[in-house]
Design an enzyme around this catalytic site. Structure first.
Site, mmCIF file in Angstrom:
data_model
loop_
_atom_site.group_PDB
_atom_site.id
_atom_site.type_symbol
_atom_site.label_atom_id
_atom_site.label_comp_id
_atom_site.label_asym_id
_atom_site.label_seq_id
_atom_site.Cartn_x
_atom_site.Cartn_y
_atom_site.Cartn_z
ATOM 1 N N SER A 94 33.822 -12.217 69.209
ATOM 2 C CA SER A 94 33.773 -10.753 69.109
ATOM 3 C C SER A 94 35.097 -10.188 69.608
ATOM 4 O O SER A 94 35.377 -10.233 70.806
ATOM 5 C CB SER A 94 32.607 -10.206 69.939
ATOM 6 O OG SER A 94 31.387 -10.625 69.396
ATOM 7 N N LYS A 168 29.901 -5.730 64.193
ATOM 8 C CA LYS A 168 29.482 -6.238 65.505
ATOM 9 C C LYS A 168 29.597 -5.141 66.564
ATOM 10 O O LYS A 168 28.732 -5.004 67.435
ATOM 11 C CB LYS A 168 30.333 -7.456 65.902
ATOM 12 C CG LYS A 168 30.052 -7.994 67.311
ATOM 13 C CD LYS A 168 28.593 -8.430 67.488
ATOM 14 C CE LYS A 168 28.248 -8.785 68.933
ATOM 15 N NZ LYS A 168 28.797 -10.058 69.385
ATOM 16 N N LYS A 236 33.504 -5.447 77.708
ATOM 17 C CA LYS A 236 34.598 -5.686 76.763
ATOM 18 C C LYS A 236 34.259 -5.090 75.407
ATOM 19 O O LYS A 236 35.077 -4.408 74.779
ATOM 20 C CB LYS A 236 34.839 -7.189 76.626
ATOM 21 C CG LYS A 236 35.863 -7.570 75.555
ATOM 22 C CD LYS A 236 35.608 -8.939 74.948
ATOM 23 C CE LYS A 236 34.348 -8.977 74.139
ATOM 24 N NZ LYS A 236 34.139 -10.209 73.373
#
Length: 288
Positions: A94, A168, A236
């Protein structure tokens, strides 16, 4: 089809194991070799370097921690020089969409195909091979690699390179906000003396039901925050979401709130907790 799998952490290990259990030929590399060694019993070939792992293979799958880890691998000169012309790199990490686009172009110039294919479903999805796999790239390349991805979950081509990463990020908006909503609901029930487990059971089949209520809600009730998906990782993701939104001149106020809550958890030493620890942040705020 020869495959190299790079990164055997919480997610990468079970994903690689699933490929091996389908008798696929797999070279495995991890920065911490000890994390990869147990895969030898499933017939994995453990590589001592990136160049050794990717030399002569048809497909390279990367499952790494963050943007820096991905860039370190994809920009490595030995890595690039040992890639087979016409081979395909599938980055299942990701990362920021713009990084996927950057390396998609760079690798295309070298005659290498690239797909960004981040996943959702956590360690349970990785173990059970039920991951949602959001893929960005060319249809032809996707069709060539689809059967390999199906061994790990349910792949869907959502658009050109970078689209998988945007999907995502959108997924993580929903996950983060929903965990926060469940944490508030469980907190309210506990404050009012309502049995949390019975509350979850009562909601089964209704509009508020879902995997996050059933799984993360139970962790909150049991006060079990052992990491399935880490707070630091979700922070993150939230930072990447807001950076992407900023690039598109788009405001995401609820995502900003959830980001601040994850940031507070990290600042208070909960970075390695499961992301269901948003419950802890709500608890902390109620003590102030």
């Amino acid at each position: 089809m020869k495959i190299a799998f790079i990164g055997t952490g919480l997610m990468g290990y079970p994903m690689a194991k699933n490929l091996l259990e389908k008798n696929l030929e797999l070279n495995v590399f991890s920065r911490t070799i000890e994390k990869a060694k147990p895969l030898e019993k499933f017939a994995a070939k453990i590589s001592n370097s990136l160049s050794e792992a990717v030399k002569g293979v048809d497909v390279v799958i990367t499952m790494l921690t963050d943007d820096d880890a991905v860039e370190k691998v994809l920009s490595d000169q030995d890595f690039q020089e040992n890639l087979k012309k016409g081979s395909t790199i599938v980055d299942m990490s990701s990362i920021k969409p713009k990084i996927a686009i950057k390396y998609g172009k760079l690798l295309k110039d070298q005659g290498i195909n690239f797909l960004d294919a981040p996943v959702s479903g956590g360690t349970i999805g990785a173990e059970q091979a039920t991951l949602a796999i959001m893929v960005g790239g060319d249809q032809k390349v996707f069709d060539q690699i689809k059967d390999v991805l199906k061994v790990m979950g349910n792949p869907t081509l959502v658009g050109p390179i970078g689209s998988g990463q945007v999907s995502k990020l959108a997924n993580q908006i929903i996950v983060g906000i929903t965990i926060g909503a469940v944490a508030e609901a469980i907190t309210l029930c506990e404050k009012a003396g309502v049995d949390g487990n019975k509350f979850i059971k009562a909601l089964a089949g209704g509009f508020a039901d879902g995997k996050i209520l059933q799984n993360h809600g139970k962790r909150m009730i049991d006060k079990d925050f052992s990491p399935k998906g880490k707070v630091s990782t979700h922070l993150k993701d939230m930072n990447n979401i807001l950076e992407c939104a900023g690039d598109l001149n788009t405001q995401l106020p609820i995502s900003n709130l959830i980001k601040d809550m994850f940031k507070s958890l990290v600042e208070n030493g909960n970075d390695n907790d499961d992301h269901s620890a948003l419950y802890k942040e709500i608890e902390r705020r109620n003590k102030n």
